[in-house]
Design an enzyme around this catalytic site. Sequence first.
Site, PDB file in Angstrom:
ATOM      1  N   LYS A 116       1.050  -0.713   0.032  1.00 41.37           N
ATOM      2  CA  LYS A 116      -0.052  -0.594   0.001  1.00 41.37           C
ATOM      3  C   LYS A 116       0.881   1.329   0.314  1.00 41.37           C
ATOM      4  O   LYS A 116      -0.106   2.118  -0.416  1.00 41.37           O
ATOM      5  CB  LYS A 116      -0.970  -0.087   1.124  1.00 41.37           C
ATOM      6  CG  LYS A 116      -2.162  -0.854   1.458  1.00 41.37           C
ATOM      7  CD  LYS A 116      -3.406  -0.530   1.843  1.00 41.37           C
ATOM      8  CE  LYS A 116      -5.023  -1.764   1.271  1.00 41.37           C
ATOM      9  NZ  LYS A 116      -5.700  -1.098   1.676  1.00 41.37           N
ATOM     10  N   LYS A 198      -5.468 -10.793  -8.752  1.00 40.73           N
ATOM     11  CA  LYS A 198      -7.116 -11.056  -7.813  1.00 40.73           C
ATOM     12  C   LYS A 198      -7.731 -10.129  -8.430  1.00 40.73           C
ATOM     13  O   LYS A 198      -7.741  -8.718  -8.362  1.00 40.73           O
ATOM     14  CB  LYS A 198      -6.544 -11.319  -6.828  1.00 40.73           C
ATOM     15  CG  LYS A 198      -5.946  -9.972  -5.507  1.00 40.73           C
ATOM     16  CD  LYS A 198      -6.968  -9.891  -4.109  1.00 40.73           C
ATOM     17  CE  LYS A 198      -6.437  -8.192  -4.040  1.00 40.73           C
ATOM     18  NZ  LYS A 198      -7.093  -8.519  -2.393  1.00 40.73           N
ATOM     19  N   LYS A 201     -11.890  -4.009  -6.441  1.00 41.61           N
ATOM     20  CA  LYS A 201     -12.577  -3.230  -6.221  1.00 41.61           C
ATOM     21  C   LYS A 201     -11.323  -1.867  -7.034  1.00 41.61           C
ATOM     22  O   LYS A 201     -11.791  -0.658  -7.196  1.00 41.61           O
ATOM     23  CB  LYS A 201     -13.497  -2.993  -5.285  1.00 41.61           C
ATOM     24  CG  LYS A 201     -12.621  -2.393  -3.922  1.00 41.61           C
ATOM     25  CD  LYS A 201     -13.488  -2.837  -3.012  1.00 41.61           C
ATOM     26  CE  LYS A 201     -12.026  -2.495  -1.732  1.00 41.61           C
ATOM     27  NZ  LYS A 201     -12.498  -3.797  -0.554  1.00 41.61           N
TER      28      LYS A 201
END
Length: 332
Positions: A116, A198, A201
């Site tokens: 992140k 994967k 969203k």
Amino acid sequence: MENTAKKTVLSCIQPSGMLTLGNYLGALKNWINMQEEFDCTFAVADLHAITVRQEPAKLRAQIHSTFALLLALGLDPERSTLFIQSHVPEHSQLAWLLSCYTQFGEMSRMTQFKDKSAKHADNVNVGLFAYPALMAADILLYNPDFVPVGADQKQHLEITRDIANRFNGIYGDVFKIPEPFIAKTGARVMSLQDPTKKMSKSDENLNSWVAILDTPDDIMRKFKRAVTDSEARVCIGEEKHGINNLIGIYSAITGKSSDAITAEFEGKGYGDFKMAVGEAVVEELRPIRERYEQIIKDKKQLEELYKAGAAKAERTAIRTLSKAMKKVGFVL
Ligand code: ATP
Ligand code: LTN
């Protein structure tokens, strides 16, 4: 009445956008099944969501919609405790305590932080780094036996156990050591456009992921466009990432084995198979979307439910926090 003999479960989900078919098959569907057997607590992890920048009005809407979606999925506020994390301030308080029993070095090894911080290089804030201490607090406050999460959260569960063991080692048995609970089927739903990644969203290619609340037309269109291969046989194969993923989704929804699915589509083309997977997903998600549309309309009822959920959660949270604070030497 609460059944104290039941084992306990806790999990949370971030309100960080539209929840996907991956979130549903990998995490949320399990929560519903676990309600039968366990005493469950589930929360919308809004405090975690601000570790990346959020627009206030959008965040507020997403917190509401994520809570409404938990109800629409079939989580029952009579049976389980459902609440919004920031409504129970003990989460932040215990997170501070636990962060003083967490080493900089062990926190630095978290792969989610590395991923992140690379993705949001302009905002590598201390909250993003300390995220696992807050997650440990979410968990340890409720002394759960099991924590159902997707495979990507396993490392955070391990650090939670390490922190709890360290604290218990100094002060005696304060926290129960929780076990991760990782689903076998649907644990990793892949992107419909690049099935080696994967389903996420945050993927900019909107055709790559299906939202739980997508309309039937959108769902069918996304499945029709799903990337496959040129072999034209519905079966598991080493290089058949797209078809493997569609078989995985179809299997997770219908409960059919991959062999049974291969037999069902013998002699048929990928077009037929994609339609069948799309239709199965539409029918699985249809009642959830319909219930959601009713629930989200009634803001007052929603507010009553999340307030009652927080009050119920706080009774347990206060007990654990007080115990930990007393052990450390605070004056209560
Ligand atoms: P993003 O897609 O933005 O990276 P995310 O959906 O992975 O976020 P969360 O909302 O925190 O992140 O995930 C909630 C739960 O859903 C986690 O337990 C995670 O393991 C699970 N999950 C997320 N994506 C998938 C997927 N594609 N397949 C299976 N499980 C998933
Ligand atoms: N980090 C988790 C969300 C989360 C969580 C938790 C999961 C926050 N607190 C406590 C289980 C238990 C995620 O990103 N999926």
